[in-house]
Design a protein around this motif. Structure first.
Motif, PDB file in Angstrom:
ATOM      1  N   CYS A 347       8.674  -3.225   3.539  1.00 24.35           N
ATOM      2  CA  CYS A 347       8.305  -4.529   2.982  1.00 24.35           C
ATOM      3  C   CYS A 347       6.798  -4.709   2.926  1.00 24.35           C
ATOM      4  N   ASP A 348       6.135  -4.448   4.036  1.00 20.20           N
ATOM      5  CA  ASP A 348       4.739  -4.833   4.190  1.00 20.20           C
ATOM      6  C   ASP A 348       3.750  -3.698   3.968  1.00 20.20           C
ATOM      7  N   GLY A 349       4.259  -2.464   3.878  1.00 16.99           N
ATOM      8  CA  GLY A 349       3.369  -1.326   3.690  1.00 16.99           C
ATOM      9  C   GLY A 349       2.407  -1.468   2.518  1.00 16.99           C
ATOM     10  N   PRO A 350       2.875  -1.906   1.328  1.00 16.06           N
ATOM     11  CA  PRO A 350       1.964  -1.999   0.178  1.00 16.06           C
ATOM     12  C   PRO A 350       0.783  -2.939   0.395  1.00 16.06           C
ATOM     13  N   LEU A 351       0.905  -3.898   1.309  1.00 16.93           N
ATOM     14  CA  LEU A 351      -0.197  -4.817   1.579  1.00 16.93           C
ATOM     15  C   LEU A 351      -1.338  -4.129   2.328  1.00 16.93           C
ATOM     16  N   PHE A 352      -1.075  -2.937   2.854  1.00 15.26           N
ATOM     17  CA  PHE A 352      -2.087  -2.208   3.624  1.00 15.26           C
ATOM     18  C   PHE A 352      -2.602  -0.981   2.856  1.00 15.26           C
ATOM     19  N   LYS A 353      -2.446  -1.011   1.553  1.00 17.16           N
ATOM     20  CA  LYS A 353      -2.896   0.106   0.727  1.00 17.16           C
ATOM     21  C   LYS A 353      -4.381   0.394   0.968  1.00 17.16           C
ATOM     22  N   GLY A 354      -4.668   1.658   1.275  1.00 20.10           N
ATOM     23  CA  GLY A 354      -6.057   2.064   1.494  1.00 20.10           C
ATOM     24  C   GLY A 354      -6.630   1.679   2.840  1.00 20.10           C
ATOM     25  N   LYS A 355      -5.808   1.105   3.726  1.00 22.96           N
ATOM     26  CA  LYS A 355      -6.300   0.657   5.028  1.00 22.96           C
ATOM     27  C   LYS A 355      -5.791   1.577   6.139  1.00 22.96           C
ATOM     28  N   ARG A 356      -6.239   1.307   7.353  1.00 25.48           N
ATOM     29  CA  ARG A 356      -5.837   2.097   8.509  1.00 25.48           C
ATOM     30  C   ARG A 356      -4.782   1.328   9.305  1.00 25.48           C
ATOM     31  N   VAL A 357      -3.713   2.017   9.679  1.00 26.02           N
ATOM     32  CA  VAL A 357      -2.645   1.356  10.428  1.00 26.02           C
ATOM     33  C   VAL A 357      -2.186   2.240  11.578  1.00 26.02           C
ATOM     34  N   ALA A 358      -1.481   1.612  12.508  1.00 23.09           N
ATOM     35  CA  ALA A 358      -0.834   2.339  13.606  1.00 23.09           C
ATOM     36  C   ALA A 358       0.662   2.081  13.543  1.00 23.09           C
ATOM     37  N   VAL A 359       1.435   3.048  13.997  1.00 20.36           N
ATOM     38  CA  VAL A 359       2.872   2.887  14.200  1.00 20.36           C
ATOM     39  C   VAL A 359       3.142   3.119  15.674  1.00 20.36           C
ATOM     40  N   ILE A 360       3.783   2.157  16.336  1.00 25.56           N
ATOM     41  CA  ILE A 360       4.134   2.306  17.740  1.00 25.56           C
ATOM     42  C   ILE A 360       5.591   2.737  17.813  1.00 25.56           C
ATOM     43  N   GLY A 361       5.846   3.938  18.315  1.00 29.73           N
ATOM     44  CA  GLY A 361       7.215   4.436  18.438  1.00 29.73           C
ATOM     45  C   GLY A 361       7.368   5.798  17.805  1.00 29.73           C
ATOM     46  N   GLY A 362       7.951   6.737  18.564  1.00 26.91           N
ATOM     47  CA  GLY A 362       8.114   8.100  18.084  1.00 26.91           C
ATOM     48  C   GLY A 362       9.545   8.529  17.868  1.00 26.91           C
ATOM     49  N   GLY A 363      10.460   7.553  17.763  1.00 28.09           N
ATOM     50  CA  GLY A 363      11.838   7.875  17.409  1.00 28.09           C
ATOM     51  C   GLY A 363      11.975   8.014  15.900  1.00 28.09           C
ATOM     52  N   ASN A 364      13.201   8.105  15.426  1.00 30.95           N
ATOM     53  CA  ASN A 364      13.413   8.261  13.986  1.00 30.95           C
ATOM     54  C   ASN A 364      12.778   7.140  13.180  1.00 30.95           C
ATOM     55  N   SER A 365      12.940   5.896  13.648  1.00 28.60           N
ATOM     56  CA  SER A 365      12.385   4.757  12.904  1.00 28.60           C
ATOM     57  C   SER A 365      10.871   4.839  12.824  1.00 28.60           C
ATOM     58  N   GLY A 366      10.233   5.147  13.957  1.00 32.20           N
ATOM     59  CA  GLY A 366       8.780   5.209  13.981  1.00 32.20           C
ATOM     60  C   GLY A 366       8.226   6.340  13.137  1.00 32.20           C
ATOM     61  N   VAL A 367       8.830   7.517  13.244  1.00 33.09           N
ATOM     62  CA  VAL A 367       8.336   8.668  12.483  1.00 33.09           C
ATOM     63  C   VAL A 367       8.587   8.474  10.987  1.00 33.09           C
ATOM     64  N   GLU A 368       9.752   7.941  10.624  1.00 30.88           N
ATOM     65  CA  GLU A 368      10.012   7.651   9.216  1.00 30.88           C
ATOM     66  C   GLU A 368       9.011   6.639   8.673  1.00 30.88           C
ATOM     67  N   ALA A 369       8.699   5.624   9.476  1.00 29.57           N
ATOM     68  CA  ALA A 369       7.722   4.622   9.059  1.00 29.57           C
ATOM     69  C   ALA A 369       6.354   5.259   8.834  1.00 29.57           C
ATOM     70  N   ALA A 370       5.945   6.130   9.749  1.00 29.42           N
ATOM     71  CA  ALA A 370       4.648   6.792   9.622  1.00 29.42           C
ATOM     72  C   ALA A 370       4.579   7.660   8.373  1.00 29.42           C
ATOM     73  N   ILE A 371       5.672   8.365   8.076  1.00 32.58           N
ATOM     74  CA  ILE A 371       5.713   9.211   6.880  1.00 32.58           C
ATOM     75  C   ILE A 371       5.593   8.364   5.623  1.00 32.58           C
ATOM     76  N   ASP A 372       6.349   7.275   5.556  1.00 32.05           N
ATOM     77  CA  ASP A 372       6.294   6.393   4.383  1.00 32.05           C
ATOM     78  C   ASP A 372       4.913   5.774   4.212  1.00 32.05           C
ATOM     79  N   LEU A 373       4.346   5.297   5.304  1.00 34.82           N
ATOM     80  CA  LEU A 373       3.048   4.630   5.234  1.00 34.82           C
ATOM     81  C   LEU A 373       1.933   5.597   4.854  1.00 34.82           C
ATOM     82  N   ALA A 374       2.073   6.845   5.261  1.00 37.44           N
ATOM     83  CA  ALA A 374       1.026   7.834   4.968  1.00 37.44           C
ATOM     84  C   ALA A 374       0.812   8.003   3.471  1.00 37.44           C
TER      85      ALA A 374
END
Length: 525
Positions: A347-374
């Motif tokens: 939902c909110d990833g596009p609002l951070f286009k070109g910016k720096r973000v962190a993902v807290i969590g290394g389970g499936n949800s966290g890693v999938e989120a990091a891949i998408d956001l990258a």
């Protein structure tokens, strides 16, 4: 603009228009305006009931108004409503053209009877699967009530406006210039919030209902399955849910539900509700349970007191209240929620286009989120408390191949910092060296699992130390006539398919309880 397949599908929909409509565009010389012009020209070419002109003078460009012929009010889209919002566009066209919405008649009357002038501005992103519900609700209200104005705004396209209003999560809804709501809302929720007398009416309606044989609390996969299995026994079944579909509504992709190769959360939730309604189950949506009162004698009625003051009674109850995202519970999280702290990367990833973000969590949800956001942001920092990522190996491999991702293991998040208006960094402690570090960034996505929605049951029945409802192999709780299923229970592995099976099992157990338990005299009197 539209491919041949989409044109054929849209032409079929436009054949349902009952009156002519206009697409009134406000455009400039930019590439986005050219893209919108092509889209609107395509739409107009598919039906003689649709006309397109560029006579609009709205300050937001590109934008367009969908209006009935001869009128200058309707629904305005500031942006190019494709992606998840293409359905919203089609529905707005149909509703403006006289095609009836699939909304309960009493809700339509509530909308028409709203007293006041309401100007909605709904900020969305085209990749947000929660946004269409709000967009479609506000659009319908503008079409049905002339005192309602609705403008739908693509936050990625109007970035300066988003920055000025410090919007860092979508959907974000403004009413008459002030923040009205953040997050997914149905039309019923919006109307209830505007109609101040609706809560008392709803409470009285609930209290007047006859007792149920089985009353299910929660409308996620567990609750829906329980409703279907119970209703098929020919007994009186009710479902009281805060939001039918539950957390499934917030799930982007579902690819592991047996027999369904691929779907998304909102579609899956709609299918659940459709099947439950097929069995004529009494669905009471937007209802939050507040207190459970066990039966006073064997075979007596269990009472469920609702937050709005109403109450429901039943011979048996199945609790399937699900779970919600777990907070990281560090300083700054609540202060900067929706101002840089987010929980839905889709939902909110596009609002951070070109910016720096962190993902807290290394389970499936966290890693999938990091891949998408990258693929959207400048850089992703993944913070994991343990000494290894817990996600599936294929996801970990993909994550480590991305050049704009940093992974920190043995890292304990200590704070989320900001400048008073929005997030500007994250602090964490290296659990090996003890060193405290700080990362400068603009967004933090929390992906650390779930917490059961059971706080309201404390002191009523047995809960585990994690707040889960303790159940046996058949879904029994320690309270007679009360059963539980799904993510709110001690059943391991919080998965949709497991919750659905759990709900079916609880329904069969509840039915077995009913046929083996004589009805108390007080119930039959």
């Amino acid at each position: 603009m539209l491919d041949d397949t989409m044109k054929q599908q849209l032409q079929a929909y436009l054949g349902k228009l009952q009156r002519p409509i206009r697409l009134i565009a406000s455009l400039d010389d930019g590439a986005s305006s050219a893209e919108l012009r092509a889209l609107l020209q395509d739409i107009a070419s598919l039906s003689d009931q649709v006309t397109f002109d560029e006579s609009g003078s709205d300050a937001r460009k590109p934008s367009f108004l969908i209006a009935r012929e001869g009128e200058t009010r309707g629904v305005r889209f500031a942006g190019i409503p494709l992606g998840h919002e293409f359905t919203s566009l089609v529905l707005a066209l149909l509703w403006t053209g006289g095609h009836p919405p699939k909304v309960e008649a009493d809700v339509i009357e509530q909308i028409k009877g709203l007293d006041g002038d309401f100007k909605f501005e709904v900020y969305m992103s085209l990749s947000c699967h929660n946004c269409p519900d709000v967009v479609q609700a506000a659009s319908l209200m503008a079409i049905l009530n002339p005192r309602v104005q609705t403008t739908v705004i693509d936050g990625a396209l109007f970035q300066a406006e988003v920055d000025e209003r410090q919007i860092m999560a979508v959907p974000m809804t403004y009413l008459n210039g002030q923040v009205f709501a953040s997050g997914r809302m149905t039309v019923e929720e919006i109307v209830a919030k505007l109609d101040v007398k609706s809560e008392a009416r709803e409470a009285a309606k609930l209290s007047a209902k006859d007792p149920f044989d089985v009353l299910i609390v929660g409308g996620g996969p567990a609750g829906a399955a329980a409703a279907v299995y119970a209703a098929r026994k020919g007994i009186r079944v009710g479902v009281a849910a805060e939001r039918f579909g539950g957390q499934v509504n917030d799930t982007m992709a579902i690819e592991n539900y047996i027999s369904v190769l691929e779907t998304d959360g909102p579609k899956f939730a709609a299918a659940l509700e459709a099947q439950v309604r097929h069995y004529e189950v009494d669905i009471m949506n937007l209802q939050r349970a507040d207190k459970l009162i066990p039966a006073s004698e064997p075979g007596g009625l269990v009472e469920l007191q609702m937050a709005n003051g109403g109450s429901l009674k039943a011979r048996s109850v199945i609790l399937s209240t699900g779970a919600r995202w777990r907070n990281v519970n560090v300083p700054g999280e609540q202060e900067y929620k929706n101002r840089g702290v987010a929980y839905c990367p889709h939902c909110d990833g596009p609002l951070f286009k070109g910016k720096r973000v962190a993902v807290i969590g290394g389970g499936n949800s966290g890693v999938e989120a990091a891949i998408d956001l990258a693929g959207i942001v400048q850089h992703v920092t993944l913070i994991e408390f343990a000494d290894a990522l817990k996600a599936d190996a294929v996801l970990v491999s993909k994550l480590k191949s991305l050049p704009n991702v940093s992974i920190h293991l043995n890292a304990q998040t200590t704070e989320i910092t900001g400048d008073g208006a929005r997030v500007n960094g994250l602090g964490y402690k290296d659990r090996v060296s003890g060193e405290v570090k700080h990362v400068e960034l603009e967004g933090v996505f929390v992906q650390i699992g779930l917490v059961p929605n059971t706080e309201w049951l404390k002191g009523t029945l047995e809960l585990s130390r994690y707040g889960e409802i303790v159940v046996d192999a058949k879904g029994h709780t320690n309270v007679a006539g009360v059963f539980a299923a799904g993510d709110c229970t001690t059943v391991p592995y919080k998965q949709i398919v497991i919750a659905a099976g759990d709900g079916a099992k609880a329904a069969l157990s509840a039915f077995d309880h009913l046929i083996r338990t004589p009805v108390a005299e007080a119930v039959t009197a």
